[in-house]
Design a protein around this motif. Structure first.
Motif, PDB file in Angstrom:
ATOM      1  N   ARG A 116      85.460  53.635  16.480  1.00 61.95           N
ATOM      2  CA  ARG A 116      86.429  53.381  17.545  1.00 61.95           C
ATOM      3  C   ARG A 116      87.368  52.266  17.093  1.00 61.95           C
ATOM      4  O   ARG A 116      87.079  51.495  16.189  1.00 61.95           O
ATOM      5  CB  ARG A 116      85.731  52.969  18.846  1.00 61.95           C
ATOM      6  CG  ARG A 116      84.857  54.039  19.463  1.00 61.95           C
ATOM      7  CD  ARG A 116      84.224  53.565  20.746  1.00 61.95           C
ATOM      8  NE  ARG A 116      83.307  52.431  20.506  1.00 61.95           N
ATOM      9  CZ  ARG A 116      82.776  51.694  21.485  1.00 61.95           C
ATOM     10  NH1 ARG A 116      83.093  51.952  22.741  1.00 61.95           N
ATOM     11  NH2 ARG A 116      81.954  50.696  21.213  1.00 61.95           N
ATOM     12  N   GLY A 117      88.496  52.151  17.803  1.00 64.64           N
ATOM     13  CA  GLY A 117      89.424  51.065  17.572  1.00 64.64           C
ATOM     14  C   GLY A 117      90.376  51.331  16.427  1.00 64.64           C
ATOM     15  O   GLY A 117      90.199  52.239  15.621  1.00 64.64           O
ATOM     16  N   GLN A 160      90.189  41.387  21.611  1.00 63.81           N
ATOM     17  CA  GLN A 160      89.468  42.645  21.422  1.00 63.81           C
ATOM     18  C   GLN A 160      90.272  43.588  20.533  1.00 63.81           C
ATOM     19  O   GLN A 160      91.497  43.485  20.432  1.00 63.81           O
ATOM     20  CB  GLN A 160      89.206  43.309  22.778  1.00 63.81           C
ATOM     21  CG  GLN A 160      88.366  42.465  23.711  1.00 63.81           C
ATOM     22  CD  GLN A 160      88.097  43.183  25.022  1.00 63.81           C
ATOM     23  OE1 GLN A 160      87.363  44.170  25.062  1.00 63.81           O
ATOM     24  NE2 GLN A 160      88.718  42.690  26.098  1.00 63.81           N
ATOM     25  N   GLN A 164      89.748  50.700  21.592  1.00 62.50           N
ATOM     26  CA  GLN A 164      88.303  50.889  21.528  1.00 62.50           C
ATOM     27  C   GLN A 164      87.873  51.985  22.496  1.00 62.50           C
ATOM     28  O   GLN A 164      86.838  52.619  22.296  1.00 62.50           O
ATOM     29  CB  GLN A 164      87.596  49.587  21.909  1.00 62.50           C
ATOM     30  CG  GLN A 164      87.744  48.496  20.863  1.00 62.50           C
ATOM     31  CD  GLN A 164      86.480  48.337  20.028  1.00 62.50           C
ATOM     32  OE1 GLN A 164      85.875  49.323  19.622  1.00 62.50           O
ATOM     33  NE2 GLN A 164      86.100  47.109  19.793  1.00 62.50           N
ATOM     34  N   ASN A 180      93.372  47.216  26.509  1.00 66.97           N
ATOM     35  CA  ASN A 180      91.988  46.851  26.779  1.00 66.97           C
ATOM     36  C   ASN A 180      91.855  46.319  28.205  1.00 66.97           C
ATOM     37  O   ASN A 180      92.841  45.886  28.812  1.00 66.97           O
ATOM     38  CB  ASN A 180      91.525  45.779  25.794  1.00 66.97           C
ATOM     39  CG  ASN A 180      91.314  46.353  24.401  1.00 66.97           C
ATOM     40  OD1 ASN A 180      90.792  47.452  24.263  1.00 66.97           O
ATOM     41  ND2 ASN A 180      91.747  45.622  23.387  1.00 66.97           N
TER      42      ASN A 180
END
Length: 894
Positions: A116-117, A160, A164, A180
Motif C-alpha cells: 500500500r501507499g 503518513q 495507504q 489520509n
C-alpha cells in the motif's frame, strides 16, 4: 452477465505511466462529480466492511483489476483494455514485484514489494495537476530523474504515507491534497488531511548525481525485463533475479555498513539524508528491526542501498565486481575470513548465479588453494560445484596417475618442486574443479600414488608462485576439456591390466638385434620395460610388477635419463609396436599407446615451466650425441629443464651417429669371427655346463668380455648373477642378500668383504631392496625381519603384495570385503571409509598384476575373478598357518 456501462460523456485519456486510482480521480474531477459516482458508473462493487477487510474486494483497485471490470472501464472510457491493465501493479508482476496467490495483493517479502501507499514527486504533482505515477508505488522507486530530486515518502503535516487506503468517494477528488484521515479531532473524513503535497520538501540532486543514474538503471531493468551490463554481460539475467541481487546487496548496506564507511563511499547529501532521524515519523526508525529485508520505509534509505549495490553490479565483469564487493564485505566485517562461501545463502531468495560468482570472486584472497580449483576462481564465472560423485569417477578414468608430461613440464617450476613428485599431485588436483571431492578421495581415484597431505603441501608451494592463478586456469580448462571431449584412453582400465608379461627378455633381444641396439647387461632392459610400463599404464615406474627392486632409486633414475638420451628413432618405433602388441594381447584394439591433451588449451597463460615447443630440436640432437651426460648438459646449454629435454627426446629421439666405415667394418668383422669361433652350442657348453665365467671364456678364446656379453644376449643365454661377478659389476641381487643376511645371519662387513665393496655400500643395497637391518650390539631383530620373513614364507601368489607398511592388513581387508555384495557395503560393515577400502584393493590389484573383483552393478552383486579366488584361498591358507604356528608355540611354552 452484467451489461457494460454506458460511455462517459467526457473522456480523459490516462497520462503515460499513470496509476489507475489517479486516473479515476482525475476523471471524476474533470466531470466535477464525486469519485463514488464514477466508480458506480464503471460497475465497481460497493465495499462492505467485514472486520478490517472488504469482503471479496481488494483494498486498492490499483493493485489488480479483474477481467470483467477491465472490460467495463475500457468500454466506458474508450480506453484499450491493455492500457487499463497497464495502470495497475499487475503490470509489474514478475518484473519488479510478485503478486500473492489470487493476484489481489503484493507480496511484501519479495523484491521489496509495497502493498500500500505511494511515494511522490511534488514537482510532478504540480506540473500534472495532481496526477500520480504508478511507478512511485514500487519499492525500487526513490528519485525523480526529470526534476532531479528524491521522492517524498510522507505528508509533511500528518506524517503518513499517501494513498495507504482508497480516497473517500463522497467528494470531488483533489489528488494533489493529502487524502489520509485528518489528524485534528472532529475533522471531516471525506476531506482528509488536506495538506497540499505539491509543496512537500525533498532533497534536490545535482545533475550527474549517482542516485539519479541508479534510478535510471533500475527502471531500465524493469522496463526491458532483463540485464546484460557489467557482470551480466556474459550471462544476461531476467529482471527479478537482478532486482533480487540489488536487494541482497542493499540488505548488507542497510544492516551492516558503518556510518563512517557510508560517508566515504556516498555523496554527503544522500549519506546525511539516510543517516538522519526523521523528525516527522520517528516511529519508522524503531520499526526497521531488519533493514532492507522488506522495502525500506524511506526513499533516502532505498537510494543509498540501490546506488551502492549498483556500484558493485555495474563493474565491467565478475572479477572487478568481486573486488568492489570485497571492499563492502571488509567494511562490514573486521576480517574477510569470517565470511564463508555459503554466507550468501542468507542474503535472500532469488539471487542470480552471477551474484554468487561475484561473491566467490570477492572471497578469493581468503580461500585455500584447493578452493581456488574447486570453485574455479580464475575462470570468467566462478561457481560452486555442480559435478556429482559419478561425474568425478568418470573423469578419473580419463587421467593417468602420473600427469601427462607435455603439461607437467609447463606446470612445474624449474626449482623447488621435483616433477616426479608433482606429477601425481597434478593428476589428483584435476579431480577438484567443480567437485566436492576431498584431496584424499581425489588421490585414491587417481591411482593412489600420493596422499592428501602431500598434495596439500605441494599446493602450498604452487600457491606461492606468481603463476598460481594461471596454473588454476590451466587445470580448469583441462577439466572442462576432459568432461566435454573425453580421451581416447581409458586410464582406469589401463591401471588394472596385468603387466607381468610386458616386454619379455626374448622380445627385448629381438628388438635389439633388429634395431642395432646393444642389449646391455640387464639394467637397460629393465629401463626399457619400466618406461614402457609408465607410458602404457600412466603409473609410476616403481609400480611395475616385475619383482625387481630399485626402480625408484636415484641411481636407476639417472640411468633411465641417459637411456632416454641414447634412444634412437628405430628403437622407439620398435618399442611402440611392442606396446601395441601388448595392448592387443589384453584385447584393447581401439586405443593409442599414449595421448597428450592439446597444449593449445594453455594459450595465453604465464606458466612456471618452459615450453618444449621452443626447444631447438636439431641443436638438441647434436648435444645429446656428443656428451657423457647429455640431458643435463643440453638443458643447461638450451636454458630449459631436464624434464623438458626428456619429454622432447621421448617424442623425437635423436638419430644414432653414423659409424665410420672402418669402425663399422671392424665391429662387424669381430662379431662375425666370434660367431664362427663360438657357436651357440659351444658357448652354452662353456658357460652353462662347465660353469666358466665370461672372463675365463675371454681368456680362452681371445675375444673381449663385451663381445661375449653381446653374443650371450644374442643367443638368449642368461648371464649368472653370482657373488663372483659382484666385485666386477657392483650389483647385489635381493634374493642373494636375503639368503645370506636374513636366513644365514651373516654380517654386513662379512658380505662386503666377499663382494669387494664397503660395508656402507652393502648397507645401501639392503635399503634399496627393503631388507631390514639388525640393530647394533647383537640385540634381537625378529620384529625388524618379520615382514621380510612373512613375505618369504607366504604363498607365491601373495608375495608381490606383501611389501610396504600395512600389507597384511590390506590383504585381510580384501578377504573380509569379498564376502559383501559391494565395496560400499563392505566399507560400511567393516567400519571403513569407502575411498580408503577401494584405494587399498586397487593397490593390491596393481601389485598382483590383475583385477581381483568384478565390481557390483545395478542388479548384480560383486564377485571374485579367477585371480581373486586364488588370492583369497592363499590368504586363508596363510592365516591358518599362522594360527597353527601360534598354537604350537603356545603349547611348547606351556
Amino acid at each position: 452477465m452484467r451489461e457494460l456501462a454506458r460511455t462517459l460523456p467526457i473522456r480523459l485519456p490516462p497520462l503515460p505511466g499513470e496509476a489507475l486510482d489517479s486516473w479515476l480521480e482525475a476523471t471524476a474531477r474533470r466531470m466535477d462529480t464525486t469519485l463514488g459516482d464514477v466508480l458506480l458508473h464503471f460497475g465497481f462493487p460497493g465495499r462492505q466492511r467485514a472486520g478490517n477487510q472488504f469482503r471479496g474486494i481488494p483494498t486498492d483497485w490499483t493493485i489488480f483489476l479483474d477481467e470483467r471490470l477491465t472490460a467495463a472501464v475500457a468500454h466506458a472510457s474508450g480506453t484499450a483494455p491493455e492500457a487499463v491493465t497497464a495502470m495497475t501493479l499487475a503490470h509489474y508482476d514478475g518484473r519488479a514485484l510478485q503478486m500473492s496467490s489470487g493476484g489481489r495483493a503484493v507480496s511484501r517479502h519479495v523484491l521489496w514489494g509495497r502493498g500500500r501507499g505511494s511515494r511522490f514527486c511534488p514537482d510532478c504533482l504540480r506540473s500534472s495537476g495532481g496526477r500520480w505515477q504508478l511507478s512511485w508505488r514500487l519499492g525500487f522507486s526513490f528519485a525523480c530523474t526529470r526534476h532531479r530530486r528524491l521522492l517524498a515518502d510522507r505528508c509533511p503535516h500528518c506524517g503518513q504515507v499517501p494513498r495507504q487506503r482508497p480516497r473517500s468517494g463522497r467528494s470531488v477528488p483533489r489528488p494533489e491534497l493529502c487524502g489520509n484521515p485528518p489528524i485534528r479531532p472532529g475533522g471531516l473524513i471525506s476531506a482528509g488531511c488536506g495538506t497540499d503535497l505539491t509543496h512537500a520538501p525533498t532533497l534536490p540532486l545535482p545533475a550527474g548525481h549517482p542516485v539519479l543514474a541508479a534510478q535510471d538503471r533500475v527502471m531500465e531493468i524493469i522496463e526491458t525485463q532483463t540485464a546484460a551490463f557489467g557482470p551480466y554481460r556474459t550471462a544476461p539475467q531476467r529482471a527479478p533475479a537482478v532486482l533480487a541481487d540489488i536487494r541482497a546487496l542493499g540488505i548488507r548496506v542497510l544492516s551492516d555498513l558503518p556510518a563512517a564507511a557510508l560517508r566515504e563511499q556516498m555523496p554527503a547529501d544522500i549519506a546525511e539524508a539516510h543517516l538522519a532521524t526523521d523528525p516527522v515519523a520517528p516511529h519508522l526508525e524503531r520499526a526497521a528491526d531488519r533493514p532492507g529485508f522488506m522495502a525500506p520505509p524511506r526513499a533516502a534509505d532505498t537510494a543509498v542501498a540501490v546506488t551502492m549495490a549498483l556500484g558493485i553490479l555495474q563493474q565491467p565483469g565478475i572479477h572487478p565486481a568481486g573486488e568492489a564487493l570485497r571492499g563492502l564485505l571488509e567494511a562490514v566485517r573486521e576480517e574477510l575470513t569470517q565470511i564463508s562461501v555459503t554466507s550468501i545463502d542468507d542474503w535472500g531468495r532469488g539471487i542470480s548465479p552471477v551474484l554468487q560468482s561475484v561473491h566467490l570472486a570477492a572471497l578469493a584472497p581468503s580461500l585455500r588453494p584447493s578452493e581456488h580449483l574447486r570453485y574455479r576462481i580464475t575462470t570468467e564465472t566462478p561457481r560452486r560445484p555442480t559435478r556429482t560423485a559419478r561425474d568425478i569417477e568418470q573423469r578419473a578414468r580419463k587421467i593417468p596417475a602420473m600427469f601427462w608430461t607435455s603439461w607437467a613440464v609447463r606446470l612445474t617450476p624449474p626449482e623447488g618442486i621435483y616433477a616426479r613428485a608433482l606429477a601425481p599431485a597434478l593428476a589428483a588436483l584435476l579431480l577438484i574443479p567443480d567437485s566436492r571431492t576431498s584431496l584424499d578421495e581425489a588421490a585414491g581415484l587417481a591411482g593412489d600414488v600420493i596422499d592428501g597431505i602431500e598434495i596439500s603441501r605441494l599446493l602450498q608451494e604452487l600457491d606461492d608462485l606468481p603463476q598460481w592463478p594461471d596454473i588454476v586456469t590451466a587445470l580448469d580448462r583441462l577439466a572442462d576439456h576432459l568432461d566435454t571431449d573425453g580421451t581416447p584412453i581409458d586410464y582406469g582400465r589401463r591401471r588394472l591390466l596385468d603387466y607381468t608379461g610386458l616386454l619379455p627378455h626374448d622380445r627385448w633381444l629381438a628388438i635389439c638385434r633388429r634395431t642395432g641396439t646393444p642389449p646391455g647387461t640387464g639394467r637397460r632392459e629393465r629401463i626399457a620395460r619400466s618406461q614402457l610400463f609408465r607410458r602404457l599404464s600412466g603409473l609410476p615406474a616403481e609400480s611395475l610388477p616385475d619383482g625387481q627392486g630399485g626402480l625408484d632409486s636415484a641411481e636407476f633414475r639417472a640411468t633411465s635419463l641417459r637411456f632416454t638420451a641414447l634412444q634412437t628413432p628405430e628403437l622407439a618405433h620398435a618399442l611402440q609396436q611392442e606396446a601395441l602388441n601388448f595392448l592387443a594381447s589384453q584385447h584393447i584394439h581401439d586405443e593409442p599407446v599414449t595421448w597428450q591433451p592439446p597444449t593449445a588449451l594453455l594459450s595465453g597463460l604465464s606458466l612456471p615451466g618452459p615450453d618444449p615447443a621452443h626447444i631447438d630440436l636439431p641443436r638438441l640432437h647434436q648435444l645429446v650425441r656428443a656428451r657423457k651426460h647429455p640431458v643435463q648438459h643440453a638443458a643447461q646449454v638450451l636454458g630449459t629443464t631436464v624434464e623438458a629435454i626428456r619429454h622432447v627426446l621421448d617424442e623425437r629421439p635423436a638419430p644414432a651417429l653414423p659409424l665410420t666405415k672402418n669402425a663399422a667394418r671392424a665391429t662387424g668383422r669381430i662379431r662375425q669371427q666370434a660367431r664362427q669361433a663360438i657357436p651357440a652350442e659351444r658357448f652354452s657348453q662353456l658357460y652353462l655346463d662347465e660353469h666358466r665365467s665370461l672372463q675365463q671364456i675371454a681368456d680362452l678364446t681371445g675375444f673381449s668380455r663385451s663381445v661375449l656379453t653381446d653374443l650371450a644376449k644374442e643367443y638368449g643365454i642368461p648371464l649368472r648373477e653370482g657373488p663372483q661377478d659382484y666385485r666386477r659389476r657392483g650389483t647385489i641381487e635381493r634374493d642373494w642378500l636375503i639368503e645370506q643376511y636374513v636366513h644365514r645371519r651373516r654380517t654386513l662387513p662379512d658380505l662386503a668383504r666377499e663382494t669387494g665393496m664397503s660395508t656402507a655400500n652393502m648397507a645401501r643395497w639392503a635399503k634399496t631392496h627393503n631388507v631390514p637391518l639388525r640393530s647394533r650390539g647383537g640385540a634381537s631383530h625378529s620384529q625388524a625381519l618379520r615382514a621380510a620373513d612373512q613375505a618369504h614364507r607366504a604363498p607365491r601368489v601373495l608375495r608381490p603384495a606383501l611389501s610396504g607398511q600395512g600389507a597384511s592388513e590390506r590383504l585381510s581387508r580384501f578377504a573380509a570385503a569379498s564376502a559383501f555384495p559391494s565395496l560400499s557395503e563392505a566399507a560400511s560393515g567393516l567400519g571403513l571409509n569407502t575411498f580408503t577400502l577401494v584405494a587399498q584393493i586397487n593397490r593390491i590389484e596393481r601389485e598382483l598384476g590383475g583385477p581381483l573383483l568384478v565390481r557390483a552393478e545395478r542388479g548384480r552383486p560383486m564377485t571374485l575373478t579367477p585371480l581373486g579366488r586364488r588370492v583369497l584361498r592363499a590368504i586363508r591358507t596363510s592365516q591358518d598357518s599362522v594360527m597353527k604356528s601360534e598354537v604350537h608355540s603356545g603349547s611348547e611354552r606351556r
